[in-house]
Motif scaffolding. Structure first.
Motif, mmCIF file in Angstrom:
data_model
loop_
_atom_site.group_PDB
_atom_site.id
_atom_site.type_symbol
_atom_site.label_atom_id
_atom_site.label_comp_id
_atom_site.label_asym_id
_atom_site.label_seq_id
_atom_site.Cartn_x
_atom_site.Cartn_y
_atom_site.Cartn_z
ATOM 1 N N PHE A 656 57.664 70.463 15.868
ATOM 2 C CA PHE A 656 58.553 69.299 15.794
ATOM 3 C C PHE A 656 59.922 69.628 16.386
ATOM 4 C CE2 PHE A 656 61.962 67.083 13.495
ATOM 5 C CZ PHE A 656 61.690 65.769 13.869
ATOM 6 N N ALA A 657 60.444 70.819 16.086
ATOM 7 C CA ALA A 657 61.780 71.199 16.557
ATOM 8 C C ALA A 657 61.856 71.234 18.077
ATOM 9 C CB ALA A 657 62.168 72.558 15.979
ATOM 10 N N GLN A 658 60.699 71.407 18.743
ATOM 11 C CA GLN A 658 60.681 71.451 20.207
ATOM 12 C C GLN A 658 60.036 70.208 20.812
ATOM 13 O OE1 GLN A 658 59.962 75.703 21.798
ATOM 14 N NE2 GLN A 658 58.982 75.769 19.773
ATOM 15 N N SER A 659 59.888 69.135 20.010
ATOM 16 C CA SER A 659 59.234 67.917 20.499
ATOM 17 C C SER A 659 60.131 67.164 21.475
ATOM 18 C CB SER A 659 58.877 67.004 19.326
ATOM 19 O OG SER A 659 60.050 66.506 18.702
ATOM 20 N N ALA A 660 59.496 66.406 22.342
ATOM 21 C CA ALA A 660 60.240 65.598 23.316
ATOM 22 C C ALA A 660 61.073 64.543 22.610
ATOM 23 C CB ALA A 660 59.259 64.937 24.283
ATOM 24 N N GLU A 661 60.554 63.997 21.493
ATOM 25 C CA GLU A 661 61.288 62.960 20.760
ATOM 26 C C GLU A 661 62.595 63.507 20.198
ATOM 27 O OE1 GLU A 661 57.104 61.866 21.092
ATOM 28 O OE2 GLU A 661 58.091 63.670 20.312
ATOM 29 N N LEU A 662 62.544 64.710 19.635
ATOM 30 C CA LEU A 662 63.770 65.298 19.094
ATOM 31 C C LEU A 662 64.726 65.670 20.222
ATOM 32 C CD1 LEU A 662 65.469 66.259 16.776
ATOM 33 C CD2 LEU A 662 64.206 68.431 16.768
ATOM 34 N N ALA A 663 64.193 66.181 21.317
ATOM 35 C CA ALA A 663 65.055 66.545 22.454
ATOM 36 C C ALA A 663 65.812 65.327 22.973
ATOM 37 C CB ALA A 663 64.214 67.172 23.558
ATOM 38 N N THR A 664 65.117 64.181 23.054
ATOM 39 C CA THR A 664 65.755 62.954 23.548
ATOM 40 C C THR A 664 66.850 62.488 22.594
ATOM 41 O OG1 THR A 664 63.734 62.270 24.669
ATOM 42 C CG2 THR A 664 65.347 60.549 24.186
ATOM 43 N N ALA A 665 66.538 62.456 21.289
ATOM 44 C CA ALA A 665 67.531 62.010 20.307
ATOM 45 C C ALA A 665 68.714 62.965 20.265
ATOM 46 C CB ALA A 665 66.882 61.909 18.929
ATOM 47 N N LEU A 666 68.426 64.255 20.365
ATOM 48 C CA LEU A 666 69.484 65.261 20.322
ATOM 49 C C LEU A 666 70.420 65.128 21.526
ATOM 50 C CD1 LEU A 666 69.874 67.503 18.184
ATOM 51 C CD2 LEU A 666 68.900 69.095 19.834
ATOM 52 N N ARG A 667 69.822 64.907 22.696
ATOM 53 C CA ARG A 667 70.629 64.768 23.915
ATOM 54 C C ARG A 667 71.548 63.542 23.831
ATOM 55 N NH1 ARG A 667 66.850 65.203 27.117
ATOM 56 N NH2 ARG A 667 66.374 63.010 27.513
ATOM 57 N N ARG A 668 71.003 62.438 23.316
ATOM 58 C CA ARG A 668 71.831 61.230 23.189
ATOM 59 C C ARG A 668 73.024 61.479 22.272
ATOM 60 N NH1 ARG A 668 70.181 56.141 19.523
ATOM 61 N NH2 ARG A 668 70.726 57.740 17.992
ATOM 62 N N ASN A 669 72.778 62.110 21.130
ATOM 63 C CA ASN A 669 73.858 62.336 20.176
ATOM 64 C C ASN A 669 74.819 63.425 20.645
ATOM 65 O OD1 ASN A 669 72.949 60.311 18.474
ATOM 66 N ND2 ASN A 669 71.655 61.692 17.280
#
Length: 817
Positions: A656-669
């Protein structure tokens, strides 16, 4: 509980139900019509925008309306609160689309200011209206009764609605019923415009130019005539008719350029006392003849010359005597400079007016100027409006004046100013002389609950609008539970307390931190006595952030223990907000920056005003959000990714920590923080991740306190349970950190980020990823707070950060170094 206690009314207790507007139509896609449509879309109302079919047009018959909608996305200031609102506006034309009006609950005509054009269009429109529709006209001064004359039975459902430009930002809406308008319908519309559109609705009599423009024209022309009589400059008049007397910074002539000099001339021509006469009228007509109409044509009373002698843009100002432009100069008005030190507008007015008109330019101008305003306003009671409070509300909301004319007269002192006016042989309205003779020394009673009415010769009660309240109303009626110089706890009634922020510029210093932390502590008397809390205030802005002056002084002295103690205290305050056993609803408005945004992020719910400009802007001064703001954006990233792709409990946390969904949300924030993004509205703040979809938005600033109180009451009523600190947060770790740091490096290589920008951004990425740890490592909220303090302290020690803080304190702007 008394009838004058604001707790006696709730946000939804008005006896008048708002008009139900499921779909609206705006007739006329010009500047005003298209922006009215935009504001309806901002409020979530699907809107039909119609205009003419251009002559000779074929397939693109709705080209004018389509172009107007397209232009809304580029309008400055922004007409739409978020770009997606434009999708609620459908375009059409008067030839093909009038049948669509049958599905509209409200149809507003906003075509050219011509009686013939308006009446001809309305005659075509009537056969297509649904039986329950409301029909109104937007006009800045044409007689409503004359427009209504040919409407037959529709006269009962017709009245004037005068929006001020730009409709999104200007709060005033003058509603002008005719003798035949259904009073209940007008009242229902007023409730709709108040609640749904956020307008300060004032009933006006059907007199040319109505209330605000009627007074505004007199103010403008009187200022201009005095300028010519006294040999003053345009810059001096704008300084004297700006914040010094509670008017906007635009003053007289900059405002004319902004509104349009042709519009000023048009409104003046509608003046019921006859078009203004004098030398300035000749000047105005010549300016219009030359096509110098203000901002819309690039020049008016002012113009900007690109690339002056030093390569910078130069502001030029018109010499009305020669019609030539010269470089603008800062006025030299010593008494004005001295008055700036006054703590309040009433004190400032008294200081300015105590000068000797024979020696002081400011006093020589202000006495005849204000006397003219006061007398004219007094004579409009019963003519343009029912009473003085209506005139005060119209001028405050229509022109952004701090005080209306009667409030201003009271602030200056009615009896003393009348005596001075007589000594200077200035006219005095018989109405104010009658008021003084009757033993009333001011227009308003000392408690603000009654006002002098010339028709009766008595003080008559001012009836509060249900659902409207400020914190000050509760202060007066219920007192302060406890407080200090920065914040107070005020009882809102019904078991809800309000933490009012009232420090200078609402900066969050040690006094605010101490009060909030103590009030919301689980063992406090306040938590025992109240069922919920609201955090709000009455100033122009919610909070501009932490007190960075205290931070700079401590950093420059190398007192790192004090800096760490301050940051730890701030974190403890936001933690108290988040984990308080009672629900805390934060109600931001205006600017909510830096620490102010962090306060919002930790609330159980937010109830923002629609015009809330929120952002984690700490990167602009060379630090990171360290009051829990970066931590909260990490949690929002994880929650957003979890909602999109819930992790399989059988998978290791690292997946989960390396998922594309988290990467996208993290980049936005990450971009929200590193680029110090500030929302242009509460609606846009949702897209930045700063507000949640569940956070309700109040369109009317006057309803904000009671709306927030209602939400706190609702949360308390369903058995609110505070969240528990999260101790198993899957940190994005080194993989996400490497991706963010690569982006930072590329921004630097492309010249978009300075070396110090990159250093700040790397610290933001470090905290946002939970540190330099293996992806999926479980961390707690407290550990992320510790990372925030580590980053903040490190950056505070940087010379370039201290330079940024000092520069921002001096100029109010960020420094790129």
């Amino acid at each position: 509980m008394s009838a004058t206690d604001p707790a006696a009314t709730s946000a939804d207790s008005s006896a008048v139900q708002p008009l139900l507007v499921r779909r609206a139509a705006v007739l006329g896609a010009g500047t005003m019509g298209s922006r009215i449509a935009a504001h309806l879309a901002n409020a979530g109302i699907p809107t039909l925008l119609l205009d003419l079919v251009p002559e000779g047009e074929g397939a693109r018959r709705s080209r004018l309306a389509i172009a107007a909608v397209d232009a809304l996305g580029k309008a400055k200031p922004a007409a739409l609160m978020e770009p997606s609102a434009g999708a609620l506006i459908d375009s059409g034309n008067f030839e093909d689309d009038l049948p669509k009006l049958s599905g509209c609950d409200w149809v507003i005509e906003a075509v050219a200011e011509s009686l013939a054009i308006k009446t001809a269009l309305l005659a075509r429109v009537m056969p297509h209206l649904g039986s329950g529709a409301v029909l109104t006209t937007n006009t800045s001064g044409l007689p409503i009764a004359q427009i209504a004359a040919g409407l037959g039975e529709w006269r009962k459902r017709f009245f004037g609605t005068h929006f001020f430009n730009p409709p999104r930002y200007m709060r005033l809406l003058e509603v002008i019923p005719t003798a035949e308008t259904d009073p209940a319908l007008a009242a229902s519309f007023r409730a709709f415009a108040d609640r749904i559109l956020g307008k300060e609705v004032v009933y006006s009599h059907d007199t040319p130019n109505f209330i605000a423009n009627r007074i505004g024209v007199v103010v403008t022309f009187r200022a201009a005539e005095l300028m010519l009589e006294q040999g003053l400059t345009i810059e001096e008049i704008d300084a004297l008719t700006g914040p010094a007397i509670g008017f906007p910074r635009t003053g007289t002539f900059r405002l004319a350029d902004l509104v349009g000099i042709d519009v000023l001339a048009h409104v003046a021509a509608n003046f019921p006392e006859g078009a203004p006469q004098g030398k300035f009228v000749e000047t105005l007509n010549e300016i219009v003849r030359r096509g110098w109409l203000g901002d819309k044509t690039g020049q008016g009373f002012y113009k900007k010359v690109r690339g002056g002698s030093d390569g910078k843009d130069e502001r030029m100002v018109l010499d009305p005597g020669t019609f030539e432009y010269r470089p603008s100069q800062k006025p030299s008005l010593p008494s004005l400079e001295m008055a700036k030190n006054a703590a309040s507008l009433p004190e400032r007015l008294r200081l300015l007016l105590q000068g000797d008109p024979k020696k002081d330019k400011a006093a020589a101008f202000l006495w005849p100027f204000l006397a003219s305003l006061w007398n004219f306003a007094a004579d409009r009671i019963g003519d343009a409006a029912d009473d003085a409070p209506s005139i005060d509300r119209a001028t405050r909301a229509g022109f952004n004046w701090e005080l209306g004319p009667f409030e201003m007269w009271d602030a200056a002192g009615v009896a003393s100013s009348v005596a001075r006016m007589k000594a200077m042989k200035l006219p005095v309205s018989p109405r104010v002389e009658a008021m003084l003779a009757a033993g009333h020394g001011s227009w308003y009673a000392s408690d603000g609950r009654a006002c002098y009415q010339p028709a009766s010769g008595t003080m008559e009660p001012i009836h509060p609008i249900p659902g409207h309240a400020r914190v000050a109303d509760f202060r007066r009626s219920r007192g302060v539970v406890r407080g200090n110089s920065g914040a107070s706890l005020v009882d809102l009634g019904d078991g809800i307390g309000c933490i009012e922020l009232h420090s200078l510029k609402n900066a969050i210093g040690g006094d605010v931190v101490a009060l909030v932390s103590s009030v919301l502590h689980p063992s406090s008397d306040a938590v025992r006595d109240f069922a919920g809390f609201v955090v709000c205030g009455d100033r122009d802005n919610f909070s501009v952030g932490a007190n960075i002056l205290q931070l700079l002084l401590a950093a420059q002295e190398g007192d790192w223990d004090e800096v760490e103690l301050a940051i730890r205290g701030f974190q403890q305050m936001t933690t108290a907000i988040k984990f308080c056993p009672r629900p805390v609803v934060v109600a931001p408005f205006g600017m909510a920056l830096g620490g102010g945004a962090e306060v919002c992020l930790h609330a159980a719910r937010r109830q923002p005003h629609a015009e809330t400009y929120i952002g984690l802007v700490e990167a602009g001064i060379g630090v990171i959000p360290a009051g829990g703001g970066t931590k909260e954006m990490l949690l929002r990233s994880i929650d957003a990714a979890t909602a999109l792709a819930p992790p399989d409990p059988r998978d290791p946390p690292s997946r989960f920590a390396q998922s594309a969904e988290l990467a996208t949300a993290l980049r936005r924030n990450f971009e929200t923080i590193a680029l110090a993004k500030v929302s242009t509205s509460a609606a846009e703040a949702r897209s930045l991740g700063l507000f949640a979809p569940s956070d309700r938005i109040s369109f009317n600033r006057e309803r904000l306190v009671l709306d927030a109180k209602a939400q706190a009451t609702a949360l308390a009523g369903i058995g609110y349970v505070a969240p528990q600190p999260r101790i198993r947060i899957p940190a994005p770790g080194t993989a996400a950190l490497a991706a963010l740091e690569t982006g930072v490096f590329l921004m630097g290589e492309a010249g978009y980020a300075s070396e110090h920008d990159q250093k700040v951004a790397r610290w933001i990425a470090y905290v946002l990823c939970g540190g330099r740890v293996t992806p999926g490592t479980m961390v707690s909220e407290q550990q992320v707070l510790d990372l925030e303090r580590e980053a903040f302290l490190s950056l505070c020690g940087e010379r370039k950060t201290q330079e940024r803080i000092a520069y921002t304190l001096k100029t109010g702007r960020p420094l790129r170094n």
